[in-house]
Design a protein around this motif. Structure first.
Motif, PDB file in Angstrom:
ATOM      1  N   SER A 150      -6.029 -33.383 -41.021  1.00 37.96           N
ATOM      2  CA  SER A 150      -7.398 -33.852 -40.810  1.00 37.96           C
ATOM      3  C   SER A 150      -7.380 -35.043 -39.857  1.00 37.96           C
ATOM      4  O   SER A 150      -6.329 -35.656 -39.621  1.00 37.96           O
ATOM      5  CB  SER A 150      -8.033 -34.268 -42.137  1.00 37.96           C
ATOM      6  OG  SER A 150      -7.403 -35.450 -42.624  1.00 37.96           O
ATOM      7  N   ILE A 151      -8.533 -35.402 -39.344  1.00 40.75           N
ATOM      8  CA  ILE A 151      -8.629 -36.537 -38.422  1.00 40.75           C
ATOM      9  C   ILE A 151      -8.237 -37.834 -39.129  1.00 40.75           C
ATOM     10  O   ILE A 151      -7.621 -38.723 -38.528  1.00 40.75           O
ATOM     11  CB  ILE A 151     -10.061 -36.639 -37.833  1.00 40.75           C
ATOM     12  CG1 ILE A 151     -10.083 -37.522 -36.592  1.00 40.75           C
ATOM     13  CG2 ILE A 151     -11.064 -37.085 -38.866  1.00 40.75           C
ATOM     14  CD1 ILE A 151      -9.573 -36.869 -35.353  1.00 40.75           C
ATOM     15  N   CYS A 169      -1.668 -33.888 -29.985  1.00 41.32           N
ATOM     16  CA  CYS A 169      -2.343 -32.961 -30.887  1.00 41.32           C
ATOM     17  C   CYS A 169      -3.034 -31.857 -30.089  1.00 41.32           C
ATOM     18  O   CYS A 169      -3.555 -32.098 -29.001  1.00 41.32           O
ATOM     19  CB  CYS A 169      -3.404 -33.680 -31.731  1.00 41.32           C
ATOM     20  SG  CYS A 169      -2.745 -34.793 -32.977  1.00 41.32           S
ATOM     21  N   LEU A 239     -12.444 -28.652 -29.518  1.00 42.51           N
ATOM     22  CA  LEU A 239     -12.804 -30.018 -29.894  1.00 42.51           C
ATOM     23  C   LEU A 239     -13.503 -30.777 -28.767  1.00 42.51           C
ATOM     24  O   LEU A 239     -13.549 -32.008 -28.794  1.00 42.51           O
ATOM     25  CB  LEU A 239     -11.545 -30.787 -30.321  1.00 42.51           C
ATOM     26  CG  LEU A 239     -11.060 -30.667 -31.770  1.00 42.51           C
ATOM     27  CD1 LEU A 239     -12.092 -31.216 -32.733  1.00 42.51           C
ATOM     28  CD2 LEU A 239     -10.680 -29.262 -32.132  1.00 42.51           C
ATOM     29  N   LEU A 246     -11.399 -38.230 -31.674  1.00 40.68           N
ATOM     30  CA  LEU A 246      -9.977 -37.981 -31.441  1.00 40.68           C
ATOM     31  C   LEU A 246      -9.296 -39.203 -30.838  1.00 40.68           C
ATOM     32  O   LEU A 246      -8.164 -39.546 -31.203  1.00 40.68           O
ATOM     33  CB  LEU A 246      -9.811 -36.772 -30.519  1.00 40.68           C
ATOM     34  CG  LEU A 246     -10.366 -35.437 -31.032  1.00 40.68           C
ATOM     35  CD1 LEU A 246     -10.274 -34.370 -29.945  1.00 40.68           C
ATOM     36  CD2 LEU A 246      -9.644 -34.983 -32.285  1.00 40.68           C
ATOM     37  N   THR A 308     -13.472 -26.107 -35.431  1.00 44.70           N
ATOM     38  CA  THR A 308     -12.833 -27.398 -35.163  1.00 44.70           C
ATOM     39  C   THR A 308     -11.509 -27.536 -35.908  1.00 44.70           C
ATOM     40  O   THR A 308     -11.033 -28.645 -36.158  1.00 44.70           O
ATOM     41  CB  THR A 308     -13.765 -28.563 -35.545  1.00 44.70           C
ATOM     42  OG1 THR A 308     -14.185 -28.420 -36.902  1.00 44.70           O
ATOM     43  CG2 THR A 308     -14.990 -28.584 -34.647  1.00 44.70           C
ATOM     44  N   TYR A 311      -9.495 -30.520 -38.491  1.00 42.92           N
ATOM     45  CA  TYR A 311      -9.813 -31.928 -38.259  1.00 42.92           C
ATOM     46  C   TYR A 311     -10.938 -32.444 -39.153  1.00 42.92           C
ATOM     47  O   TYR A 311     -10.871 -33.576 -39.646  1.00 42.92           O
ATOM     48  CB  TYR A 311     -10.205 -32.140 -36.798  1.00 42.92           C
ATOM     49  CG  TYR A 311      -9.039 -32.125 -35.843  1.00 42.92           C
ATOM     50  CD1 TYR A 311      -8.190 -33.229 -35.725  1.00 42.92           C
ATOM     51  CD2 TYR A 311      -8.775 -31.010 -35.057  1.00 42.92           C
ATOM     52  CE1 TYR A 311      -7.119 -33.223 -34.850  1.00 42.92           C
ATOM     53  CE2 TYR A 311      -7.700 -30.996 -34.176  1.00 42.92           C
ATOM     54  CZ  TYR A 311      -6.877 -32.098 -34.080  1.00 42.92           C
ATOM     55  OH  TYR A 311      -5.806 -32.084 -33.220  1.00 42.92           O
TER      56      TYR A 311
END
Length: 413
Positions: A150-151, A169, A239, A246, A308, A311
């Motif tokens: 995940s982010i 990434c 994304l 990001l 997505t 993330y």
């Protein structure tokens, strides 16, 4: 860095041959990743064997781009015999970094290519800061994180590793139903080793259920009347609308998947992310969203349904599965532009187009615009209604100056 002192990540594009290399560099990649003739994870993709590797590096460096070479298979004992010579050729070619997975390969790289940066492949499955730090202590310059993070997890890793250790990434392209590509399905069904660059992608196939005592009798497990299901067929990642998040997470390099994809795909996706990254840099806003034309570019390449990735949500919430086979292809390339002179656009046909048709022009770093294809003349000066031979060279009247290497395209009928 941008004019507003905002850190802008590296844009890393996939390259399978020289045409794709030229497209990636021309359309704004800061770096490219490619394979040589051994030890790469895309055996079916074109590669840069022999003298081609040095030529590719020379071209990229001359145009301000770095070159990262994939060396991320899991070689068996007998294959290590060829590794020293391979690495010496790579070193002499001048690549900027080697992407590796295997610790034994990493040790050989440190011995035979001591001045070449080491990037740890996503195949290593790095999902925590302890692993990232361990690789850094062994000499890694960069870690390519697993796509399953995940982010928030990416941001935590960034906060707990040395500033000097870069994070790369994936931000766009195909995903895998297995953990970062670690899959044996291809081995079982096609006798092709997915962990040695030979994946047949059986996760994309259409499946039906057969009971052991009833061979040949297929049971319906589909969600429509066609029969069969693509239950393991992952959506593609996109994304492009999330650049600020990001960057805030601390990602050093945005990686586009697709070494087996064509030059048009490389050009379009690289161009769009280049425009989005630069747009974010100029805006300086955490709420930045790319212009609509940039977002629309994602619909003009072959792709599956977008998501997505991991993330912003977990797969149990959205499944990340597309229940359709094949790609969505709403647009096609009509021609590539070879140059403009004497009042005409000279181009090489990729798909048929006709006099009077509306064609969209894709140029590096610019918003696409539309032209009308005028009277067509072949290389012998003969007027032709349509080019019906693959890679046929033709010219049409010039309305605007168009850069060499640009593309003419149209919506598929």
């Amino acid at each position: 860095m941008s004019e507003k002192n905002i850190f802008l990540p590296e844009l890393l594009a996939p390259v399978g041959d020289f045409d794709r290399l030229y497209a990636a560099v021309r359309f704004g990649a800061d770096a490219v990743y490619l394979g040589a003739d051994a030890f790469g994870m895309r055996s079916a993709a074109a590669s840069f064997g022999g003298e081609k590797l040095a030529q590719a590096v020379e071209y990229a460096h001359a145009n301000g781009a770095k070159v990262y070479l994939t060396c991320n298979t899991l070689p068996r004992n007998e294959e290590f015999k060829a590794l020293p010579d391979f690495l010496c050729r790579v070193r002499d070619a001048g690549v900027d970094a080697l992407i590796v997975t295997d610790l034994g390969v990493m040790g050989f790289v440190k011995k035979f290519c001591p001045d070449t940066d080491i990037h740890i492949s996503t195949q290593a499955g790095i999902v925590n800061y302890a692993s990232a730090n361990a690789f850094y202590e062994m000499g890694a310059k960069r870690v390519v994180l697993a796509r399953e993070l995940s982010i928030e997890e990416v941001a935590e890793i960034r906060a707990k590793i040395p500033r000097e250790l870069e994070i790369e990434c994936f931000v766009h392209g195909a995903m895998c139903v297995s953990f970062s590509g670690r899959c044996l399905l291809s081995n079982y069904l096609a006798a092709r080793d997915a962990n040695r660059g030979e994946c047949a992608q059986p996760c994309r196939w259409k499946y039906s259920l057969v009971e052991h005592e009833r061979p040949g009798q297929q049971f319906d497990i589909s969600q429509d009347e066609t029969g069969g299901t693509y239950i393991m067929n992952s959506k593609d990642m996109c994304l492009i609308e999330h650049i600020p998040q990001l960057v805030k997470a601390g990602i050093s390099s945005f990686k586009i998947e697709g070494r087996a994809k064509g030059e048009y795909y490389v050009a379009v996706v690289t161009n769009a992310y280049r425009a989005a990254i630069d747009g974010y840099g100029l805006s300086g806003s955490a709420d930045y969203v790319p212009e609509q034309w940039i977002i629309d570019e994602m619909k003009k390449v072959s792709s599956r349904e977008y998501c997505t990735g991991f993330y912003f949500d977990k797969p149990e919430n959205t499944a990340h599965i597309t229940y359709e086979g094949g790609y969505i292809r709403p647009w096609e390339v009509s021609a590539s532009v070879d140059g403009c002179r004497d009042g005409r656009i000279f181009c090489t046909q990729r798909n048929r187009f006709f006099t009077g048709e509306q064609l969209e022009v894709l140029q590096p770093g610019k918003k696409p615009f539309t032209i009308t294809a005028g009277e067509r003349i072949d290389r012998d000066g003969v007027v032709c209604a349509s080019a019906n031979i693959a890679m046929m060279q033709v010219s049409i009247p010039r309305e605007y100056d168009i850069e060499q290497g640009s593309y003419l395209r149209k919506r598929r009928q």
